[in-house]
Write a protein that holds these residues in place. Structure first.
Motif, PDB file in Angstrom:
ATOM      1  N   ASN A  14       0.829  -1.216   0.000  1.00 26.32           N
ATOM      2  CA  ASN A  14       0.000   0.000   0.000  1.00 26.32           C
ATOM      3  C   ASN A  14       0.856   1.256   0.000  1.00 26.32           C
ATOM      4  OD1 ASN A  14      -3.143  -0.173   0.345  1.00 26.32           O
ATOM      5  ND2 ASN A  14      -2.313  -1.961   1.384  1.00 26.32           N
ATOM      6  N   GLU A  15       1.893   1.271   0.829  1.00 29.11           N
ATOM      7  CA  GLU A  15       2.750   2.457   0.911  1.00 29.11           C
ATOM      8  C   GLU A  15       3.428   2.770  -0.412  1.00 29.11           C
ATOM      9  OE1 GLU A  15       5.434   1.522   4.059  1.00 29.11           O
ATOM     10  OE2 GLU A  15       4.075   2.227   5.656  1.00 29.11           O
ATOM     11  N   ARG A  16       3.858   1.730  -1.110  1.00 27.22           N
ATOM     12  CA  ARG A  16       4.647   1.948  -2.320  1.00 27.22           C
ATOM     13  C   ARG A  16       3.803   2.159  -3.569  1.00 27.22           C
ATOM     14  NH1 ARG A  16      10.024  -1.863  -1.186  1.00 27.22           N
ATOM     15  NH2 ARG A  16      10.600  -0.691   0.696  1.00 27.22           N
ATOM     16  N   LEU A  17       2.526   1.775  -3.516  1.00 19.00           N
ATOM     17  CA  LEU A  17       1.680   1.902  -4.705  1.00 19.00           C
ATOM     18  C   LEU A  17       0.606   2.971  -4.586  1.00 19.00           C
ATOM     19  CD1 LEU A  17       1.131  -1.860  -5.634  1.00 19.00           C
ATOM     20  CD2 LEU A  17       2.447  -0.173  -6.925  1.00 19.00           C
ATOM     21  N   ALA A  18       0.100   3.197  -3.372  1.00 21.12           N
ATOM     22  CA  ALA A  18      -1.094   4.035  -3.214  1.00 21.12           C
ATOM     23  C   ALA A  18      -0.904   5.446  -3.755  1.00 21.12           C
ATOM     24  CB  ALA A  18      -1.516   4.076  -1.744  1.00 21.12           C
ATOM     25  N   THR A  19       0.288   6.006  -3.584  1.00 17.48           N
ATOM     26  CA  THR A  19       0.501   7.389  -4.038  1.00 17.48           C
ATOM     27  C   THR A  19       0.494   7.506  -5.558  1.00 17.48           C
ATOM     28  OG1 THR A  19       2.904   7.078  -3.927  1.00 17.48           O
ATOM     29  CG2 THR A  19       1.817   8.009  -1.988  1.00 17.48           C
ATOM     30  N   LEU A  20       0.674   6.403  -6.265  1.00 14.05           N
ATOM     31  CA  LEU A  20       0.680   6.427  -7.728  1.00 14.05           C
ATOM     32  C   LEU A  20      -0.719   6.258  -8.319  1.00 14.05           C
ATOM     33  CD1 LEU A  20       3.792   4.182  -8.501  1.00 14.05           C
ATOM     34  CD2 LEU A  20       3.673   6.681  -8.502  1.00 14.05           C
ATOM     35  N   LEU A  21      -1.637   5.809  -7.489  1.00 11.26           N
ATOM     36  CA  LEU A  21      -2.965   5.476  -7.980  1.00 11.26           C
ATOM     37  C   LEU A  21      -3.900   6.675  -7.934  1.00 11.26           C
ATOM     38  CD1 LEU A  21      -3.245   1.994  -6.297  1.00 11.26           C
ATOM     39  CD2 LEU A  21      -2.756   2.479  -8.694  1.00 11.26           C
ATOM     40  N   ARG A  22      -4.979   6.570  -8.696  1.00 11.68           N
ATOM     41  CA  ARG A  22      -6.017   7.587  -8.718  1.00 11.68           C
ATOM     42  C   ARG A  22      -7.344   6.921  -8.424  1.00 11.68           C
ATOM     43  NH1 ARG A  22      -3.083   9.846 -14.094  1.00 11.68           N
ATOM     44  NH2 ARG A  22      -1.406  10.979 -13.046  1.00 11.68           N
ATOM     45  N   GLN A  23      -8.433   7.602  -8.659  1.00 10.59           N
ATOM     46  CA  GLN A  23      -9.737   7.077  -8.259  1.00 10.59           C
ATOM     47  C   GLN A  23     -10.261   5.989  -9.184  1.00 10.59           C
ATOM     48  OE1 GLN A  23     -12.155  10.632  -7.966  1.00 10.59           O
ATOM     49  NE2 GLN A  23     -11.620  10.904  -5.800  1.00 10.59           N
ATOM     50  N   LYS A  24      -9.702   5.912 -10.403  1.00 13.43           N
ATOM     51  CA  LYS A  24     -10.203   4.937 -11.376  1.00 13.43           C
ATOM     52  C   LYS A  24      -9.032   4.199 -12.014  1.00 13.43           C
ATOM     53  CE  LYS A  24     -12.378   8.319 -13.397  1.00 13.43           C
ATOM     54  NZ  LYS A  24     -13.141   9.130 -14.371  1.00 13.43           N
ATOM     55  N   CYS A  25      -9.297   2.939 -12.389  1.00  9.43           N
ATOM     56  CA  CYS A  25      -8.261   2.149 -13.071  1.00  9.43           C
ATOM     57  C   CYS A  25      -8.923   1.163 -14.018  1.00  9.43           C
ATOM     58  CB  CYS A  25      -7.394   1.400 -12.054  1.00  9.43           C
ATOM     59  SG  CYS A  25      -8.204  -0.044 -11.289  1.00  9.43           S
ATOM     60  N   ILE A  26      -8.103   0.589 -14.889  1.00 10.47           N
ATOM     61  CA  ILE A  26      -8.461  -0.640 -15.588  1.00 10.47           C
ATOM     62  C   ILE A  26      -7.370  -1.652 -15.269  1.00 10.47           C
ATOM     63  CG2 ILE A  26      -9.766   0.530 -17.410  1.00 10.47           C
ATOM     64  CD1 ILE A  26      -7.396   0.038 -19.305  1.00 10.47           C
ATOM     65  N   LEU A  27      -7.712  -2.929 -15.281  1.00  9.74           N
ATOM     66  CA  LEU A  27      -6.765  -3.997 -14.959  1.00  9.74           C
ATOM     67  C   LEU A  27      -6.637  -4.921 -16.159  1.00  9.74           C
ATOM     68  CD1 LEU A  27      -4.960  -5.552 -12.967  1.00  9.74           C
ATOM     69  CD2 LEU A  27      -7.035  -6.699 -12.129  1.00  9.74           C
ATOM     70  N   LEU A  28      -5.422  -5.014 -16.694  1.00  9.70           N
ATOM     71  CA  LEU A  28      -5.173  -5.804 -17.901  1.00  9.70           C
ATOM     72  C   LEU A  28      -4.221  -6.958 -17.620  1.00  9.70           C
ATOM     73  CD1 LEU A  28      -4.802  -2.910 -20.515  1.00  9.70           C
ATOM     74  CD2 LEU A  28      -6.878  -4.108 -19.757  1.00  9.70           C
ATOM     75  N   ASP A  29      -4.266  -7.941 -18.503  1.00  5.86           N
ATOM     76  CA  ASP A  29      -3.494  -9.183 -18.405  1.00  5.86           C
ATOM     77  C   ASP A  29      -3.955 -10.048 -17.231  1.00  5.86           C
ATOM     78  OD1 ASP A  29      -1.610 -10.701 -19.842  1.00  5.86           O
ATOM     79  OD2 ASP A  29      -0.107 -10.400 -18.291  1.00  5.86           O
ATOM     80  N   ASN A  72      -8.385   0.274  -1.317  1.00  9.41           N
ATOM     81  CA  ASN A  72      -7.996   1.658  -1.554  1.00  9.41           C
ATOM     82  C   ASN A  72      -9.107   2.492  -2.187  1.00  9.41           C
ATOM     83  OD1 ASN A  72      -4.916   2.185  -0.961  1.00  9.41           O
ATOM     84  ND2 ASN A  72      -5.060   0.090  -1.730  1.00  9.41           N
ATOM     85  N   GLY A  73     -10.312   1.943  -2.282  1.00 10.32           N
ATOM     86  CA  GLY A  73     -11.464   2.701  -2.761  1.00 10.32           C
ATOM     87  C   GLY A  73     -11.363   3.122  -4.212  1.00 10.32           C
ATOM     88  N   ILE A  74     -10.703   2.298  -5.038  1.00 12.05           N
ATOM     89  CA  ILE A  74     -10.518   2.617  -6.455  1.00 12.05           C
ATOM     90  C   ILE A  74     -11.593   1.909  -7.275  1.00 12.05           C
ATOM     91  CG2 ILE A  74      -8.920   2.417  -8.405  1.00 12.05           C
ATOM     92  CD1 ILE A  74      -6.673   2.278  -6.207  1.00 12.05           C
ATOM     93  N   ARG A  75     -12.159   2.607  -8.263  1.00 12.87           N
ATOM     94  CA  ARG A  75     -13.133   1.995  -9.176  1.00 12.87           C
ATOM     95  C   ARG A  75     -12.396   1.337 -10.323  1.00 12.87           C
ATOM     96  NH1 ARG A  75     -16.611   6.174 -11.694  1.00 12.87           N
ATOM     97  NH2 ARG A  75     -17.544   4.356 -12.702  1.00 12.87           N
ATOM     98  N   CYS A  76     -12.588   0.032 -10.463  1.00 13.05           N
ATOM     99  CA  CYS A  76     -12.003  -0.681 -11.602  1.00 13.05           C
ATOM    100  C   CYS A  76     -13.049  -0.721 -12.710  1.00 13.05           C
ATOM    101  CB  CYS A  76     -11.580  -2.091 -11.206  1.00 13.05           C
ATOM    102  SG  CYS A  76     -10.658  -2.946 -12.506  1.00 13.05           S
ATOM    103  N   LEU A  77     -12.778  -0.011 -13.801  1.00 19.15           N
ATOM    104  CA  LEU A  77     -13.761   0.177 -14.869  1.00 19.15           C
ATOM    105  C   LEU A  77     -13.811  -0.976 -15.856  1.00 19.15           C
ATOM    106  CD1 LEU A  77     -12.918   3.908 -15.717  1.00 19.15           C
ATOM    107  CD2 LEU A  77     -14.585   3.041 -14.062  1.00 19.15           C
ATOM    108  N   TYR A  78     -12.744  -1.756 -15.907  1.00 20.78           N
ATOM    109  CA  TYR A  78     -12.638  -2.776 -16.966  1.00 20.78           C
ATOM    110  C   TYR A  78     -11.545  -3.754 -16.578  1.00 20.78           C
ATOM    111  CZ  TYR A  78     -11.622  -4.586 -21.737  1.00 20.78           C
ATOM    112  OH  TYR A  78     -11.406  -5.368 -22.842  1.00 20.78           O
ATOM    113  N   THR A  79     -11.785  -5.048 -16.807  1.00 22.76           N
ATOM    114  CA  THR A  79     -10.778  -6.087 -16.589  1.00 22.76           C
ATOM    115  C   THR A  79     -10.768  -6.995 -17.803  1.00 22.76           C
ATOM    116  OG1 THR A  79     -11.095  -6.068 -14.181  1.00 22.76           O
ATOM    117  CG2 THR A  79     -10.061  -8.016 -15.125  1.00 22.76           C
ATOM    118  N   ALA A  80      -9.563  -7.352 -18.269  1.00 21.23           N
ATOM    119  CA  ALA A  80      -9.453  -8.239 -19.421  1.00 21.23           C
ATOM    120  C   ALA A  80      -8.124  -8.975 -19.389  1.00 21.23           C
ATOM    121  CB  ALA A  80      -9.586  -7.454 -20.728  1.00 21.23           C
ATOM    122  N   SER A  81      -8.079 -10.085 -20.086  1.00 21.88           N
ATOM    123  CA  SER A  81      -6.838 -10.826 -20.286  1.00 21.88           C
ATOM    124  C   SER A  81      -6.157 -10.326 -21.553  1.00 21.88           C
ATOM    125  CB  SER A  81      -7.135 -12.322 -20.424  1.00 21.88           C
ATOM    126  OG  SER A  81      -7.760 -12.582 -21.678  1.00 21.88           O
TER     127      SER A  81
END
Length: 312
Positions: free
Chosen positions: A12-27, A50-59
């Motif tokens: 969490n410490e090393r990633l949270a500051t890079l994140l925003r409110q929305k993401c997509i997750l690929l692979d 972390n309260g992030i909205r994941c808008l899309y997930t795909a392989s």
């Protein structure tokens, strides 16, 4: 549990500051490797925590590169599949970079292995040209190597499987009824240290007995997708994304927990056989794989665990 929690806090410490409110997750791993699916589930838990909205997930097979605004972060699932052993994932990552030149891209914790340095140089020099690209290494050896290409945008982060919410594992626990499980991988990474085969010996059950309810439907989706019939394949991929997130992932977690939970002790050449065993409170012996991945991971994160030892 304190050591597991400390790894979750560190991620969490090393990633949270890079994140925003929305993401997509690929692979995302829509294939029957329980370890990679545990990474995916841990990433989902991390996103939710972390309260992030994941808008899309795909392989890599189902991704259609949806249009997203520039405030959406692209997360690339972690694991051990970047390199020239499974180069299709690197090619997919390069396609992600081409499609999203103005979005932050974060490759979640990876072990990277190349037999051919020229291929590695070519791949990473291409990726490093993206202005907002971060690469997470999951051991110190990979971290030092990646810094040569990505500099300060290289992060050392624990494997995302450690972030999995235990509530996702608990429903599938079985009572302890056996002494020792030996997980002996049977793929191209087999090698390294020698197993002590004084227990029940098996690879992940979905590899030993692949025609199972948990994998059959997923294989059917892959067959249809591979036909590349425009309308049919597009529709299949949409359904496959839904099925993989809603059913396949849970089935893989169930397989893994029911495989390991009846045992007191586990000796394994599979890294995530060790990680899942640690999450389930087992006594663990981790045996190195063919190119040092397991040893490097142990030296970076696991040497302080009282119930985990390494066999080179």
């Amino acid at each position: 549990m304190d050591k597991i929690n400390s790894l979750q806090v560190l991620a969490n410490e090393r990633l949270a500051t890079l994140l925003r409110q929305k993401c997509i997750l690929l692979d995302a791993p829509y294939y029957h490797n329980i370890g990679d699916v545990l990474i995916w589930a841990g990433t989902q838990s991390f996103i939710e925590t972390n309260g992030i909205r994941c808008l899309y997930t795909a392989s890599y097979e189902t991704c259609t590169f949806p249009k997203i605004s520039e405030d959406v972060v692209v997360l690339f699932n972690g694991g051990g599949n970047l390199g020239d052993l499974y180069h299709e994932h690197v090619e997919f990552l390069k396609a992600v970079v081409r499609h999203y030149p103005n979005n932050r891209i974060i490759v979640l914790p990876q072990t990277v292995y190349y037999g051919d340095k020229a291929v590695m140089d070519s791949d990473f020099e291409f990726l490093a040209r993206h202005d907002d690209f971060y690469f997470c290494a999951r051991d110190k050896v990979v971290f030092e190597s990646l810094k040569n290409y990505f500099g300060s945008k290289t992060l050392l982060v624990p494997d995302m499987a450690f972030c999995i919410d235990f509530a996702r594992l608990k429903p599938y626990l079985l009572p302890i009824s056996r002494d020792k499980l030996v997980i002996d991988r049977i793929d191209c990474e087999k090698g390294g240290g020698q197993l002590c085969v004084d227990g029940d010996v098996s690879d992940w059950p979905v590899f030993e007995h692949s025609f199972r309810k948990s994998t059959f439907v997923n294989k059917l989706f892959k067959r249809v997708s591979d036909l590349r019939i425009p309308v049919l394949s597009k529709f299949c991929n949409l359904i496959w994304n839904w099925y993989a997130s809603s059913y396949f992932q849970k089935a893989m977690i169930k397989e893994g927990v029911r495989f390991i939970s009846p045992y007191k002790r586990v000796e394994t050449t599979r890294l995530h056989g060790a990680i899942l065993s640690i999450l389930l409170g087992k006594e663990v012996v981790l045996v190195d794989n063919s190119y040092g991945k397991n040893k490097n991971f142990y030296d970076t994160w696991l040497s302080g665990f009282d119930n985990v030892s390494l066999k080179d």
